[in-house]
Design an enzyme around this catalytic site. Structure first.
Site, short mmCIF file in Angstrom:
data_model
loop_
_atom_site.label_atom_id
_atom_site.label_comp_id
_atom_site.label_asym_id
_atom_site.label_seq_id
_atom_site.Cartn_x
_atom_site.Cartn_y
_atom_site.Cartn_z
N GLY A 178 41.94 27.95 33.77
CA GLY A 178 40.56 28.04 34.23
C GLY A 178 39.60 28.00 33.06
O GLY A 178 40.00 28.00 31.88
N PHE A 179 38.29 27.96 33.40
CA PHE A 179 37.26 28.00 32.37
C PHE A 179 35.99 28.64 32.93
O PHE A 179 34.93 28.57 32.35
CB PHE A 179 36.95 26.59 31.84
CG PHE A 179 36.49 25.63 32.90
CD1 PHE A 179 35.15 25.52 33.23
CD2 PHE A 179 37.41 24.86 33.60
CE1 PHE A 179 34.73 24.68 34.25
CE2 PHE A 179 36.99 24.00 34.62
CZ PHE A 179 35.65 23.91 34.94
N GLY A 180 36.12 29.28 34.10
CA GLY A 180 34.97 29.88 34.76
C GLY A 180 34.68 31.29 34.25
O GLY A 180 35.09 31.66 33.15
N ASN A 181 33.99 32.05 35.05
CA ASN A 181 33.53 33.38 34.64
C ASN A 181 34.67 34.29 34.18
O ASN A 181 34.57 34.96 33.15
CB ASN A 181 32.78 34.02 35.82
CG ASN A 181 32.52 35.49 35.59
OD1 ASN A 181 33.24 36.34 36.11
ND2 ASN A 181 31.53 35.80 34.78
N VAL A 182 35.76 34.30 34.93
CA VAL A 182 36.86 35.21 34.60
C VAL A 182 37.56 34.76 33.31
O VAL A 182 37.81 35.57 32.41
CB VAL A 182 37.85 35.28 35.79
CG1 VAL A 182 39.12 36.01 35.41
CG2 VAL A 182 37.18 35.96 36.98
N ALA A 183 37.84 33.47 33.20
CA ALA A 183 38.48 32.93 31.99
C ALA A 183 37.59 33.16 30.77
O ALA A 183 38.07 33.51 29.68
CB ALA A 183 38.75 31.43 32.17
N TRP A 184 36.30 32.99 30.97
CA TRP A 184 35.32 33.20 29.89
C TRP A 184 35.39 34.63 29.34
O TRP A 184 35.49 34.86 28.13
CB TRP A 184 33.92 32.85 30.40
CG TRP A 184 32.79 33.35 29.58
CD1 TRP A 184 32.34 32.80 28.41
CD2 TRP A 184 31.94 34.48 29.85
NE1 TRP A 184 31.27 33.52 27.93
CE2 TRP A 184 31.01 34.56 28.80
CE3 TRP A 184 31.89 35.41 30.89
CZ2 TRP A 184 30.02 35.56 28.75
CZ3 TRP A 184 30.92 36.40 30.84
CH2 TRP A 184 30.00 36.46 29.78
N ASP B 277 33.02 35.43 43.60
CA ASP B 277 34.44 35.11 43.43
C ASP B 277 34.42 33.64 43.00
O ASP B 277 33.38 33.16 42.51
CB ASP B 277 35.21 35.34 44.75
CG ASP B 277 36.73 35.30 44.54
OD1 ASP B 277 37.29 36.32 44.13
OD2 ASP B 277 37.36 34.25 44.78
N LYS C 79 36.47 40.55 52.03
CA LYS C 79 36.34 39.26 51.35
C LYS C 79 35.62 38.31 52.28
O LYS C 79 35.68 38.48 53.50
CB LYS C 79 37.72 38.68 51.02
CG LYS C 79 37.72 37.76 49.83
CD LYS C 79 37.77 38.54 48.54
CE LYS C 79 37.50 37.69 47.34
NZ LYS C 79 37.87 38.41 46.10
O1 2IT Z 1 38.54 39.57 43.44
C1 2IT Z 1 37.66 40.39 43.10
O2 2IT Z 1 37.94 41.56 42.84
C2 2IT Z 1 36.28 39.92 43.05
N1 2IT Z 1 36.05 38.74 43.31
C3 2IT Z 1 35.17 40.87 42.70
C4 2IT Z 1 34.73 41.61 43.91
C5 2IT Z 1 33.53 42.49 43.71
O3 2IT Z 1 33.09 43.05 44.72
O4 2IT Z 1 33.03 42.63 42.60
#
Ligand code: 2IT
Length: 446
Positions: A236-242, A164, A124
């Protein structure tokens, strides 16, 4: 293995690193029983080794803002564990980023990546750069300055970063452009989450949310429940929430809440295509507020200062940040009849909230299982890059389905209790740990 002694040693070495210590404690408590049945792990000191990152790069990132002022941020890359493959994991740009946060994320990533069935180690990185209120040009200059330091430590077969919180397709573009310039390496696979015209995989933007909903479908199926008609509150409302909102709506659930740092949107009629697309606009605006959603869609209402967990719902999906759902929130959800909570963010729930859900016997699953579809699809992107070809959406989606099904199965195998309740936290932690521990053991003491 003695959890309290291990934790005391770790606290002495890393004082005050609360997120990191929280993530390690959760895993150690889950695996203690199984670990103690393996004297060969104890002999090789696997647990003492696995909790420490292999190495951390820390660097200064200096850039010039739109006013011509010089700005300095800190950048990091935590290469946590490479026992099962090259380092892999996202970059987080957020004002609160510090070593504790990135170590917790790298630690989680190690086990999550093991669960995906793909050969990826854990990493990370990121910076305390705050994208809120920045112009696109400032974001570009920051990304370029960040890569100016990072590029020597990453590579197609060594370490492959991705997005992320605060890092999406736009940022990956700026980072990739600078990487190519500096490294004179034009392989498409040094970052994942790329644009479709320069090596990206179809469905990678959607994958974290889609994978999460596939996982939830499996949980519900096993429990004899159906997602169709269920109400969902997500944060949230970002990529993951979307991605989660999109797939949940497609599966016939009603997404009645989304949220931001400024408050919650109550959306009683659920989502439609226009509303889902608008979430992307909100993210791209760099303002980090959700309130404009209610100005654009009059059937929705905005309440400042409230969380998504104040809305009565069947299923709660934290999709934003660690520890965003605490013990009080869990109590409120349980009082309102919530019967399932799946973490889509990493460590979205505090230990108190997890304990409350498990005590109440409702369905609960942890981020490292639920959100693994994101990094799994990054792994599929790497495969396509190495093969110099692109799969169709159907091919990627089928593979994502298969991976999420196998993660669910692994959780059930290791987490099913005698009374039939599936402890997904325990299941995910043991399944991920066993793979990494075994790999370390077979490769000797190093
Ligand atoms: O928390 C995660 O698994 C990510 N932010 C994606 C990591 C990735 O390498 O696609």
């Amino acid at each position: 293995m003695n959890v309290e002694k291990l934790m005391a040693d770790l606290e002495r070495r890393h004082p005050g690193e609360s997120e990191y210590l929280q993530a390690v404690r959760e895993v150690l408590e889950s695996i203690e029983e199984v670990y103690n049945q393996h004297p060969e792990f104890e002999k090789a000191k696997i647990v003492e080794r696995i909790v420490e990152p292999d190495r951390i790069f820390t660097f200064r990132v200096t850039w010039v803002d739109d006013k011509g002022e010089v700005q300095t941020n800190l950048g990091y890359r935590v290469q946590f564990n490479s026992a099962i493959g090259p380092y892999k994991g996202g970059l987080r740009f957020h004002k609160a980023v510090n070593p504790s946060m990135l170590k917790f994320l790298g630690f989680e990533q190690t086990f999550k990546n093991a669960l995906t069935t793909l050969p990826m180690g854990g990493a990370k990185g990121g910076s305390d750069f705050d994208p809120v209120g920045k112009s696109d040009a400032e974001i570009m200059r920051f990304c370029q300055a960040f890569m100016l330091e990072l590029w020597r430590n990453i590579g197609v077969d060594t370490d492959v970063p991705a997005g992320d919180v605060g890092v999406g397709g736009r940022e990956i573009g700026f980072l990739n452009g600078m990487y190519q310039k500096l490294a004179r390496q034009y392989h498409t696979g040094v970052l994942t989450g790329k644009g479709m015209n320069w090596g990206g995989s179809i469905l990678r933007p959607e994958a974290t949310g889609y994978g999460a909903l596939y996982f939830v479908q499996h949980m519900l199926h096993l429990a004899g429940k159906d997602i169709k008609g269920a109400t969902i509150a997500l944060s949230g409302f970002g990529n993951v929430a979307w991605g989660a909102a999109k797939k949940a709506t497609e599966l016939g659930a009603k997404v009645i809440a989304i949220s931001g740092p400024d408050g919650v949107i109550y959306n009683p009629n659920g989502m439609n295509e226009e509303k889902i697309n608008y979430m992307l606009e909100l993210r791209a605006s760099n303002r980090n507020i959700v309130a404009p959603f209610a100005e654009k869609f009059p059937d929705a209402t905005f309440t400042p200062g409230k969380k998504a967990w104040s809305i009565k719902c069947d299923i709660a999906l934290p999709c934003a940040f660690q520890n965003e759902l605490n013990g009080d929130d869990a109590a409120e959800l349980l009082k309102n009849g919530t019967w399932c909570c799946a973490e889509v963010s990493n460590m979205g729930c505090t230990p108190e909230a997890i304990h409350a859900f498990q005590k109440a016997g409702i369905l609960f699953a942890p981020g490292k299982a639920v959100n693994a579809g994101g990094v799994a699809t990054s792994g599929l992107e790497m495969t396509q890059n190495c093969m110099h070809l692109s799969w169709s959406g159907k091919e990627v989606d089928e593979r994502l389905h298969t991976i999420m099904a196998s993660i669910h199965e692994a959780c059930v195998t290791y987490g099913k209790q005698a009374d039939g309740y599936v402890n997904y936290v325990k299941g995910a932690n043991i399944a991920g740990f066993m793979k990494v521990a075994q790999a370390m053991l077979e490769q000797g003491i190093y």
